[in-house]
Design an enzyme around this catalytic site. Sequence first.
Site, PDB file in Angstrom:
ATOM      1  N   GLU A 152     -31.709  21.914  -9.161  1.00  0.00           N
ATOM      2  CA  GLU A 152     -30.898  22.520 -10.219  1.00  0.00           C
ATOM      3  C   GLU A 152     -31.725  23.531 -11.014  1.00  0.00           C
ATOM      4  O   GLU A 152     -32.905  23.302 -11.300  1.00  0.00           O
ATOM      5  CB  GLU A 152     -30.398  21.418 -11.152  1.00  0.00           C
ATOM      6  N   LYS A 173     -20.972  22.356 -12.206  1.00  0.00           N
ATOM      7  CA  LYS A 173     -21.380  21.153 -12.928  1.00  0.00           C
ATOM      8  C   LYS A 173     -20.281  20.803 -13.918  1.00  0.00           C
ATOM      9  O   LYS A 173     -19.840  21.648 -14.703  1.00  0.00           O
ATOM     10  CB  LYS A 173     -22.705  21.393 -13.659  1.00  0.00           C
ATOM     11  N   CYS A 198     -27.058  16.977 -11.036  1.00  0.00           N
ATOM     12  CA  CYS A 198     -27.859  16.217 -11.987  1.00  0.00           C
ATOM     13  C   CYS A 198     -27.031  15.233 -12.828  1.00  0.00           C
ATOM     14  O   CYS A 198     -26.673  14.160 -12.363  1.00  0.00           O
ATOM     15  CB  CYS A 198     -28.634  17.183 -12.874  1.00  0.00           C
TER      16      CYS A 198
END
Length: 519
Positions: A271, A348, A382
């Site tokens: 990321e 995300k 993440c």
Amino acid sequence: MSEVERKPKLVVRNAELSDVPDIAALSRRVYGDKEASAEDEIRGQINNFPEGQFLAEYEGKVVGYCATFIIPEEPVMQPHSWMEITGGGFASRHDPNGDYLYGMEVSVDPSARRLRIGQRFYKLRRELCEYMELKGIVFGGRLPGYARREKDYPNPLDYVNAVVEKQIKDQVINFQLAQGFEPIGMLPNYLPEDHASKGYAVHMIWRNPLAPEVAPQKSTRPDSRLPENVRVATVQFQMRKISRIREFEEQVEYFVDVAADYKADFVVFPELFTLQLLSLETEKLAPAPAIEKIAEYKERYCNFMGKLAVSYNINIIGGSHPTKVDNGEIHNVCYVFLRDGSMYSQEKLHPTPAETTWWNIKGGEGASVIPTDCGPIGVMICYDSEFPEIARHLVDQGAMLLFVPMCTDERRGYLRVRYCCQARAVENQCYVVLSGVVGNLPNVENMDIHYAESCILTPSDFAFARDGVAADTAPNTETVALADLSLQDLLISRQSGAVQNLKNRRFDLYNVRWKGRRV
């Protein structure tokens, strides 16, 4: 043009992933926006059991869809609801070692109801059942005339018996009887929103006259498109100051080259690793201008990574890159570059408090699987891995590999991601691949220090690594970890492992519901 050369107007065939938008549009025409099947749901049905999904095209337009899956005898013969038996509409309870074909959906465009499409679908179901040597076909059938006659038949079973005895007519039940099905009971609360049926369904069965007395040994592989093994390389990427953009690209290409030399199918980057490009700036930028600046590299970054994927013949999970979207917001986006030249993206969904505070990054929407030559995959960036609903949604759509590009500043943050990813691997019986950044960027706000131990995680069962770790890396060291992951072992574990988390979910008690999903 002669009769011999004329193309057929009506075609009935297996549904493909490219048909998903057209099938979803058909569902909206048939059921309305509120009750229609979503694209992710249809995608899951096709990924989980491609042989069992059929569509009808008339003059090039999709006018019918039929969805099925295989399930063992015990759950299908017990009382159940539509949501429970279908795994929330994804056909995620498909079991290649099951006994019965379950009919979960038949929808026909109102403009095409004189083409006997339903009859064709039922014939295909019977042929599939016979070919796979299953015991029969089961489903919950609607009672669309019951609400009008409830006063005459307070017990819905009496209503069904009256239809069977030809005392009254019900268009749907009469059609199913004519197809050789017989009622074996009632299913209360099967589809509560079906007000015409008062939520009831008649439990229907067609018994396969060609079923062998001894059930054959079935393969646990649901789709010949899946390879038995997939080789994965995860890159632990070191952030360092660079003086020109080619230094960054050379560093990336080096790792792609290494992974390709090992004949990896996937190589995974971390990321926000493209924020290394901010070290090119001569002055330290404030957070807002910095994120605007990095977004300017998106086109060059995507073109470069796309060329690498094709030239090195490898699928690249391209970490994540801050991207300005159409409404002007900045989203944190993972781009996936496949070796056939196609590109996909996954936003995300949950920005961390730091991302929101420092860079004003906004959360995206949707979590869809990405079709690859190694089967469908999913990406969680993440922090998204710390929310179990996302992994479950991707696995319901057919994903067996989940990739997690990550960026954490110190060990506790890293362990939050690591522990949650291990849980995702266990509860969904899937592989989870983490790729993190290490090193320092002293001149870049909010990217000062990093900590990572990139790894490839497995379920915890006898078929897999003893500690549930197929490969890992030394802390805070630039390196690559590789592992061969058996999809066959994964499928066997899901059906007959020491525990069967995915199979044993209690859909009668809970399910994951996404916005726009039929409930």
